[in-house]
Design an enzyme around this catalytic site. Structure first.
Site, PDB file in Angstrom:
ATOM      1  CG  ASN A  16      29.180  58.627  18.285  1.00 17.96           C
ATOM      2  OD1 ASN A  16      29.386  59.687  18.882  1.00 17.96           O
ATOM      3  ND2 ASN A  16      28.420  57.659  18.781  1.00 17.96           N
TER       4      ASN A  16
ATOM      5  CE  LYS B 166      30.305  55.334  20.942  1.00 10.23           C
ATOM      6  NZ  LYS B 166      29.870  54.016  21.326  1.00 10.23           N
TER       7      LYS B 166
ATOM      8  CG  HIS C  88      24.330  56.451  20.341  1.00  5.64           C
ATOM      9  ND1 HIS C  88      24.670  55.603  21.369  1.00  5.64           N
ATOM     10  CD2 HIS C  88      25.204  56.199  19.333  1.00  5.64           C
ATOM     11  CE1 HIS C  88      25.707  54.868  20.995  1.00  5.64           C
ATOM     12  NE2 HIS C  88      26.048  55.207  19.763  1.00  5.64           N
TER      13      HIS C  88
ATOM     14  CD  GLU D  34      27.360  54.671  23.819  1.00  2.00           C
ATOM     15  OE1 GLU D  34      27.691  55.856  23.624  1.00  2.00           O
ATOM     16  OE2 GLU D  34      28.011  53.705  23.364  1.00  2.00           O
TER      17      GLU D  34
ATOM     18  CD  GLU E 231      25.303  53.063  16.087  1.00  2.00           C
ATOM     19  OE1 GLU E 231      26.472  53.071  15.717  1.00  2.00           O
ATOM     20  OE2 GLU E 231      24.900  53.665  17.095  1.00  2.00           O
TER      21      GLU E 231
ATOM     22  N   GLY F  66      30.582  48.665  20.559  1.00  2.00           N
ATOM     23  CA  GLY F  66      31.712  48.622  21.494  1.00  2.00           C
ATOM     24  C   GLY F  66      32.061  47.226  21.974  1.00  2.00           C
TER      25      GLY F  66
ATOM     26  CB  SER G 107      32.038  46.052  16.440  1.00  2.00           C
ATOM     27  OG  SER G 107      31.786  46.082  17.832  1.00  2.00           O
TER      28      SER G 107
HETATM   29  P1  PGA Z   1      31.598  51.280  18.022  1.00  2.12           P
HETATM   30  O1  PGA Z   1      30.434  52.344  18.356  1.00  2.12           O
HETATM   31  O2  PGA Z   1      32.016  51.512  16.593  1.00  2.12           O
HETATM   32  O3  PGA Z   1      32.694  51.610  19.002  1.00  2.12           O
HETATM   33  O4  PGA Z   1      31.017  49.921  18.227  1.00  2.12           O
HETATM   34  C1  PGA Z   1      29.455  52.684  17.426  1.00  2.12           C
HETATM   35  C2  PGA Z   1      28.531  53.729  17.980  1.00  2.12           C
HETATM   36  O5  PGA Z   1      28.267  53.726  19.190  1.00  2.12           O
HETATM   37  O6  PGA Z   1      28.020  54.586  17.240  1.00  2.12           O
END
Ligand code: PGA
Length: 261
Positions: free
Chosen positions: A13, A15, A98, A100, A170, A176, A216
């Site tokens: 992903n 982003k 997601h 976010e 998630e 992150g 992560s």
């Molecule tokens: P990350 O993000 O691997 O940077 O923690 C995962 C995601 O947001 O799908």
């Protein structure tokens, strides 16, 4: 190890990172590295990169998709994008829900549910993200939160369409932060999610559906997640931005599968 009845899927992903130029340079490095991958490799890329990347990945291991879409088929929604536009540009799947999008753009389960159904109707495979916040976890409500996210986001989806859908667990606190869930913790949650899906649909649907872990994921922890029986793949954010690092995750799965033959 991951259940042999379910294909392992590793999704990157990106982003809001990568231009068309850097996306194509990434592919040039990644494609030869993953030609022998034993898992499915998906990349959720910015809208602008979909068409050029889809053109470069025909007949390769890599499947291109989007990170978001609107729920309407078309209309006066300035700045939004429809599933059939994504599909026409070469996207095969779309991430919906997601954290976010939920947190920064106030998306709720009802809206996400409409997106899931629209994606299925307009030819995209939905990757539905669910996850609890740190407060919800600390309050001991993880299971309840995930059960409501699943039941509200999947309401009205016909059972026979569920085979086309992917779920990604998630935990919001792991995204992150370099603080992933432990593989055992994630396994327990995935198992509960599968039970929730069985309650909503059928045992067959629950056994077939791929539930990915995200938050992560890095090359050094990927194999431990894939060792868990209810973790069928990974959704990778930061570590998918470098082709070498993403490839290490893809091949950790391969090494893992070979080890268990
Ligand atoms: P990350 O993000 O691997 O940077 O923690 C995962 C995601 O947001 O799908």
């Amino acid at each position: 190890m991951t259940n042999p009845n379910r294909t392992v899927i590793i999704i990157g992903n990106w982003k809001m990172y990568q231009t068309i130029d850097t996306s194509l340079a990434f592919l040039k490095t990644l494609l030869p590295l993953v030609s022998d991958a034993s898992c499915e490799v998906y990349l959720a890329v910015p809208f602008t990169s979909i068409a050029p990347m889809a053109a470069q990945t025909k007949e390769t291991k890599v499947i291109i998709g989007a990170q978001n879409m609107h729920d309407a088929s078309e209309g006066a929604f300035t700045g939004e994008i429809a599933a059939k536009m994504l599909e026409n540009a070469g996207a095969k799947f779309v991430i919906v829900g997601h954290s976010e999008r939920r947190r920064l753009f106030n998306e709720d389960n009802a809206f996400i549910n409409r997106k899931v159904k629209r994606a299925l109707v307009d030819g995209l495979q939905p990757v539905l993200c669910i996850g609890e916040t740190l407060q919800e976890r600390q309050a001991g409500t993880t299971q309840q939160v995930l059960h409501s996210q699943l039941s509200e986001c999947l309401a009205g989806v016909p059972s026979e369409q569920m085979a086309r859908l992917i779920v990604a667990y998630e935990p919001v606190w792991a995204i992150g932060t370099s603080q992933p869930a432990s593989p055992e913790e994630a396994q327990a949650v995935h198992h509960q999610c599968r039970e929730s899906i069985e309650q909503m649909f059928t045992n067959e649907v629950a056994q077939k559906i791929s539930i990915l872990y995200g938050g992560s994921v890095k090359p050094d922890n990927a194999a431990a997640f894939l060792d868990q029986s209810d973790i069928d793949g990974l959704l990778v954010g930061g570590a998918s931005l470098s082709p070498e690092t993403f490839n290490q995750i893809i091949h950790c799965q391969r090494a893992n599968a070979l080890k268990n033959l």
